[in-house]
Design an enzyme around this catalytic site. Structure first.
Site, PDB file in Angstrom:
ATOM      1  N   LEU A 414       0.819  -1.208   0.000  1.00 40.82           N
ATOM      2  CA  LEU A 414       0.000   0.000   0.000  1.00 40.82           C
ATOM      3  C   LEU A 414       0.849   1.251   0.000  1.00 40.82           C
ATOM      4  O   LEU A 414       0.409   2.316  -0.429  1.00 40.82           O
ATOM      5  CB  LEU A 414      -0.928   0.002   1.219  1.00 40.82           C
ATOM      6  CG  LEU A 414      -2.023  -1.062   1.208  1.00 40.82           C
ATOM      7  CD1 LEU A 414      -2.781  -1.053   2.522  1.00 40.82           C
ATOM      8  CD2 LEU A 414      -2.976  -0.825   0.055  1.00 40.82           C
ATOM      9  N   GLY A 420       8.057   3.141   7.690  1.00 42.51           N
ATOM     10  CA  GLY A 420       7.942   1.728   7.401  1.00 42.51           C
ATOM     11  C   GLY A 420       7.164   1.511   6.124  1.00 42.51           C
ATOM     12  O   GLY A 420       7.009   2.413   5.310  1.00 42.51           O
ATOM     13  N   SER A 421       6.688   0.304   5.966  1.00 42.13           N
ATOM     14  CA  SER A 421       5.918  -0.025   4.774  1.00 42.13           C
ATOM     15  C   SER A 421       4.550  -0.536   5.188  1.00 42.13           C
ATOM     16  O   SER A 421       4.382  -1.103   6.258  1.00 42.13           O
ATOM     17  CB  SER A 421       6.653  -1.083   3.937  1.00 42.13           C
ATOM     18  OG  SER A 421       6.878  -2.250   4.702  1.00 42.13           O
ATOM     19  N   LYS A 437       0.848  -1.859   8.866  1.00 42.52           N
ATOM     20  CA  LYS A 437       2.066  -1.065   8.761  1.00 42.52           C
ATOM     21  C   LYS A 437       3.177  -1.800   9.468  1.00 42.52           C
ATOM     22  O   LYS A 437       3.090  -2.080  10.666  1.00 42.52           O
ATOM     23  CB  LYS A 437       1.874   0.319   9.374  1.00 42.52           C
ATOM     24  CG  LYS A 437       3.125   1.191   9.255  1.00 42.52           C
ATOM     25  CD  LYS A 437       2.834   2.640   9.580  1.00 42.52           C
ATOM     26  CE  LYS A 437       4.047   3.514   9.308  1.00 42.52           C
ATOM     27  NZ  LYS A 437       3.760   4.940   9.504  1.00 42.52           N
ATOM     28  N   ASP A 531       2.240  16.501  10.168  1.00 40.80           N
ATOM     29  CA  ASP A 531       2.609  16.080   8.815  1.00 40.80           C
ATOM     30  C   ASP A 531       1.358  15.921   7.963  1.00 40.80           C
ATOM     31  O   ASP A 531       1.199  14.935   7.251  1.00 40.80           O
ATOM     32  CB  ASP A 531       3.415  14.780   8.864  1.00 40.80           C
ATOM     33  CG  ASP A 531       4.053  14.464   7.512  1.00 40.80           C
ATOM     34  OD1 ASP A 531       4.236  15.402   6.708  1.00 40.80           O
ATOM     35  OD2 ASP A 531       4.359  13.286   7.265  1.00 40.80           O
TER      36      ASP A 531
HETATM   37  N1  LIG Z   1      -4.993   2.299   6.517  1.00 41.28           N
HETATM   38  C1  LIG Z   1      -4.535   2.470   5.273  1.00 41.28           C
HETATM   39  N2  LIG Z   1      -5.294   2.185   4.215  1.00 41.28           N
HETATM   40  C2  LIG Z   1      -4.825   2.334   2.964  1.00 41.28           C
HETATM   41  N3  LIG Z   1      -3.602   2.765   2.674  1.00 41.28           N
HETATM   42  C3  LIG Z   1      -2.793   3.068   3.697  1.00 41.28           C
HETATM   43  C4  LIG Z   1      -3.201   2.942   5.037  1.00 41.28           C
HETATM   44  N4  LIG Z   1      -2.187   3.305   5.829  1.00 41.28           N
HETATM   45  C5  LIG Z   1      -1.196   3.658   5.019  1.00 41.28           C
HETATM   46  N5  LIG Z   1      -1.539   3.520   3.732  1.00 41.28           N
HETATM   47  C6  LIG Z   1      -0.713   3.793   2.576  1.00 41.28           C
HETATM   48  O1  LIG Z   1       0.622   3.563   2.937  1.00 41.28           O
HETATM   49  C7  LIG Z   1       1.363   4.770   2.767  1.00 41.28           C
HETATM   50  C8  LIG Z   1       2.413   4.841   3.826  1.00 41.28           C
HETATM   51  O2  LIG Z   1       1.776   4.963   5.087  1.00 41.28           O
HETATM   52  P1  LIG Z   1       2.388   5.895   6.192  1.00 41.28           P
HETATM   53  O3  LIG Z   1       2.299   7.313   5.725  1.00 41.28           O
HETATM   54  O4  LIG Z   1       1.755   5.581   7.488  1.00 41.28           O
HETATM   55  O5  LIG Z   1       3.895   5.385   6.160  1.00 41.28           O
HETATM   56  P2  LIG Z   1       5.134   6.177   6.634  1.00 41.28           P
HETATM   57  O6  LIG Z   1       6.288   5.270   6.472  1.00 41.28           O
HETATM   58  O7  LIG Z   1       4.891   6.706   7.999  1.00 41.28           O
HETATM   59  O8  LIG Z   1       5.207   7.361   5.617  1.00 41.28           O
HETATM   60  P3  LIG Z   1       5.945   8.725   5.863  1.00 41.28           P
HETATM   61  O9  LIG Z   1       7.215   8.652   5.101  1.00 41.28           O
HETATM   62  O10 LIG Z   1       4.994   9.745   5.316  1.00 41.28           O
HETATM   63  O11 LIG Z   1       6.177   8.886   7.309  1.00 41.28           O
HETATM   64  C9  LIG Z   1       0.341   5.854   2.831  1.00 41.28           C
HETATM   65  O12 LIG Z   1       0.754   6.981   2.131  1.00 41.28           O
HETATM   66  C10 LIG Z   1      -0.853   5.227   2.192  1.00 41.28           C
HETATM   67  O13 LIG Z   1      -0.756   5.295   0.800  1.00 41.28           O
END
Ligand SMILES: Nc1ncnc2c1ncn2[C@@H]1O[C@H](COP(=O)(O)OP(=O)(O)OP(=O)(O)O)[C@@H](O)[C@H]1O
Length: 759
Positions: A414, A420-421, A437, A531
């Site tokens: 996603l 993370g991913s 996540k 953010d």
């Molecule tokens: N509950 C969800 N449902 C659908 N897609 C999601 C969900 N949570 C996250 N995503 C997808 O995953 C991506 C990454 O999530 P998130 O922003 O939490 O990761 P991150 O590693 O914290 O990113 P960042 O670099 O912005 O900190 C989001 O931009 C979104 O596209």
């Protein structure tokens, strides 16, 4: 270190060298209404070792010490590049963010210098060399005052130690300004030759990698019935994606909102695949990292024995770390967490907090294996075959089975980002599609303490927040040396929906109001997101927008306390950053959220960013700052609640377009530069939301009371027994795009495919 509060006090005691609009001095800011009180100073856990600090970010090169808008004079002419606009204003800002990511300063510089983030056409030709020079030398530059210290807050003993300036009584004026005027020094530079238009064309999302885990959040009883989640596969995007996708929005989209409103009525009903050709750009400048994660920066906090103590004792998360290790330990993230919950929560909540903390610190291997596991550990479909899986938090009672027995990863990503991913998984018990996540592993150069703070903060927040416009956390599991956060799944990234160019104006307003509603909830409980951006808004099949990614969230207020806990560090994504974040070491995070949401709205309407970064080296932002009867950005940002000139924009006083730069009605400079492109009814409150001075910026409460905001029909859910019933607005439907393009990852794939075809 001097502070914004002090600066403001200083300004009040001395006649302003530049006339400032003080028409409505009686109008009080929401941030300034509280009574003066003496604060017990709390240590700033974020104080860095000056020799290693990189996240302080408030160091300016001597060349950057001044920042002048050249406002209210012909010097701000868009067309006359010989007119002098103080380069101090132009250059002062950029140096701050550049220093954020510690060692990334140079890389960022190089990155930007390469034009990958700020294309050369966007900046004045004279700006780039100066910026490079300044950024590279910024390590030896003098510190910049914190916004918080310049903001009208009381700062008892603020001149004693910078460490004591991160908590201030909300709404109090400061005293004892020790702010150095050196950075206000002005020196001129020629106006860039190509600053006539807002030409940001990139909806980009630099990584959000700065996190301040200021608190531990306990789990609360999940009171809501599970929301229906559409079982749809999707692909992902992340901010890294959006940062790469580059010119997703066409330059020519300016002022298209009116046309779109008319044409999108029919298109908004479409659930077919998105024709993004018209919006997906081929040029993909990759924005640099907006900031260095304060949490990722080892310099941000002392490392050493505290980390060991943290891991060594199950109860250490609730204990103050040794003072010799963390001088400001009493206000450490753990202490913050304790304060946040113990004050706010009942015994139940406190208990669950302790349990959460204990679970984390007791999780097998979480301390010993963090460093051992490779960040590149493969995560293959269906690979939840953990032999060691501990559920730390669960909203359900179905945790008797190991995680691997209860979930199956579909293989769909996603998104991925700094935190993370995110994967798509299916819960085997009911075949429900959820998002997981997978928190990143510890970086090699990252202390365990910083890492755990990051993880702890995000997942604890996730388990605490319960609101229809906030993503719901289902479960937190420690599995195979990784922290996993199971969340409800939303079908679309708002970014992808906006990209589709199918949104009607009413739909855009609905999404905007939903985001505001989520922010209202966050601020009401003392949290700021920090953010907020399109990338961090997802939307389900019912049209309910949800905020995600609380990796940068901070507590700004503890229960039963009127003290403001200031945030620090340049955290967020460049285009969405509030200007004070780039100037001051500490700031109130609430106005920062407000600013970001306004930028989100502008992006949804314009299909592009108003500017790429809120610094004067950005010509569009510089023009936005100009024409305000004030000659420096610092003066603008530190203004007390004197309503800005655009505050009174109305149908009756709407400025008439002019090409004369000295004309106050010139739509090319000042706030009108952006506002005139937005729907008329939105201009007043958006103008308040992007007030350069955070003390003058509308609070979320003010925003929600705005007549236009109030009039927006917003899709929402209401409790209907144990379930929630959708209340859809009558004036719009929510756009659905093909799942192949529902998430940024899908758009990225499409873009790569197009690139391959072009070769
Ligand atoms: N509950 C969800 N449902 C659908 N897609 C999601 C969900 N949570 C996250 N995503 C997808 O995953 C991506 C990454 O999530 P998130 O922003 O939490 O990761 P991150 O590693 O914290 O990113 P960042 O670099 O912005 O900190 C989001 O931009 C979104 O596209």
């Amino acid at each position: 270190m001097s502070s914004l509060t002090k600066l403001l006090q200083e300004k009040r005691n001395e006649p302003s060298p530049v006339p400032i609009n003080n028409k409505n001095t009686t109008k009080s800011s929401p941030l300034l209404h509280t009574t003066s009180r003496t604060l017990g100073l709390e240590h700033d856990r974020n104080v860095r070792n000056p020799t290693t600090s990189v996240t302080t970010v408030t160091q300016l090169d001597s060349e950057d010490d001044t920042e002048t808008t050249g406002s209210s004079t012909a010097s701000s002419s868009v067309n006359d590049k010989n007119n002098v606009l103080s380069s101090s204003f132009l250059t002062a800002n950029f140096a701050h963010t550049a220093t954020l990511y510690g060692t990334s300063l140079q890389s960022r510089d190089l990155h930007q210098g390469s034009g990958s983030f700020i294309d050369n056409s966007y900046l004045g030709s004279n700006d780039i060399p100066a910026r490079k020079s300044s950024m590279r030398s910024s390590n030896s530059a003098r510190p910049i005052p914190s916004l918080s210290s310049s903001i009208p807050y009381s700062v008892p003993n603020s001149n004693k130690d910078a460490s004591n300036t991160n908590i201030r009584p909300m709404g109090l004026n400061s005293a004892n300004s020790s702010y150095s005027s050196s950075w206000l020094e002005q020196y001129g530079s020629n106006m860039p030759s190509n600053i006539s238009a807002i030409d940001s064309t990139v909806i980009s999302s630099p990584k959000v990698d700065s996190v301040e885990a200021r608190f531990v959040i306990s789990k609360q009883k999940l009171q809501k019935a599970s929301m229906s989640i559409t079982h749809t596969t999707s692909v992902s995007r992340s901010n890294s994606f959006s940062s790469q996708i580059g010119s997703l929005f066409s330059k020519g989209s300016r002022d298209k909102y009116a046309a779109n409103t008319a044409t999108n009525e029919t298109r908004s009903h479409s659930s077919t695949s998105t024709n993004s050709n018209s919006t997906a750009a081929t040029a993909i400048p990759k924005p640099g990292r907006a900031r260095q994660s304060s949490i990722y920066s080892s310099s941000r906090q002392p490392s050493g024995s505290y980390t060991e103590n943290f891991y060594g004792s199950p109860s250490s998360m609730n204990d103050h770390p040794p003072s010799q290790s963390v001088p400001r330990s009493h206000h450490s993230s753990i202490a913050n967490l304790r304060g946040f919950f113990f004050k706010k929560s009942s015994g139940n909540l406190s208990t669950s907090i302790n349990a959460t903390a204990s679970n984390l610190s007791n999780s097998p291997g979480i301390s010993s294996n963090i460093s051992a596991v490779s960040n590149k550990q493969p995560f293959t479909p269906g690979s939840y075959n953990s032999v060691n899986s501990d559920t730390i938090y669960s909203a359900t009672n179905e945790v008797s089975q190991p995680f691997s027995k209860r979930y199956f990863r579909t293989g769909e990503d996603l998104g991925a980002g700094a935190g993370g991913s995110v994967k798509l998984v299916k819960r085997l018990s009911d075949s429900k599609i959820l998002a997981v996540k997978e928190f990143r592993l510890k970086f090699e150069n990252e202390t365990k303490r910083d890492y755990v703070k990051k993880i702890t903060s995000e997942y604890c927040i996730g388990t605490t927040l319960h609101h229809q416009n906030i993503i719901e956390t289902v479960e937190i599991v420690y599995d195979n040396n990784r922290m996993l956060q199971v969340m409800e799944y939303c079908d679309y990234d708002l970014f992808a929906i906006v990209m589709s160019d199918k949104m009607s104006y009413e739909e855009t307003c609905c999404c905007f109001k939903q985001i505001l509603t989520g922010v209202e909830y966050l601020h009401s409980i003392g949290l700021a997101h920090r953010d907020l951006k399109l990338d961090n808004c997802v939307i389900n099949s019912k049209g309910i927008v949800k905020l995600i990614d609380f990796g940068a969230a901070v507590v700004f207020s503890y229960p039963f306390s009127k003290n403001l806990v200031e945030a620090s560090g340049i955290v967020g994504s460049d285009p969405y950053l509030a200007p004070e974040v780039c100037i001051f070491t500490k700031y109130d995070p609430r106005p920062v959220d407000i600013w970001s949401v306004a930028i989100i709205f502008a992006c949804m309407i314009l299909k592009k960013f108003p500017w790429k970064i809120p610094k004067l080296r950005d010509s569009s932002f510089k023009l936005f700052c100009s024409g305000r009867d004030c000659d420096s950005l610092s003066s603008l940002v530190t203004r007390t609640p004197n309503p800005p000139s655009y505050d009174n924009i109305s149908a009756d006083s709407k400025p008439v377009s002019s090409n004369n730069a000295s004309d106050p009605n010139n739509l090319n400079i000042g706030p009108q530069r952006l506002l005139h492109q937005l729907p008329e009814e939105s201009q007043h409150i958006i103008g308040r939301m992007i007030d350069l001075a955070p003390a003058c910026r509308s609070s979320i409460d003010e925003v929600m009371k705005d007549p236009w905001i109030t009039s927006i029909e917003m899709c929402h859910q209401v409790e209907d027994g144990l379930k929630y019933k959708l209340v859809s607005s009558s004036d719009h439907t929510h756009t659905k795009v093909d799942q192949s393009e529902a998430h940024i990852a899908g758009l990225e794939k499409k873009k790569k495919k197009q690139q391959r075809q072009q070769k």
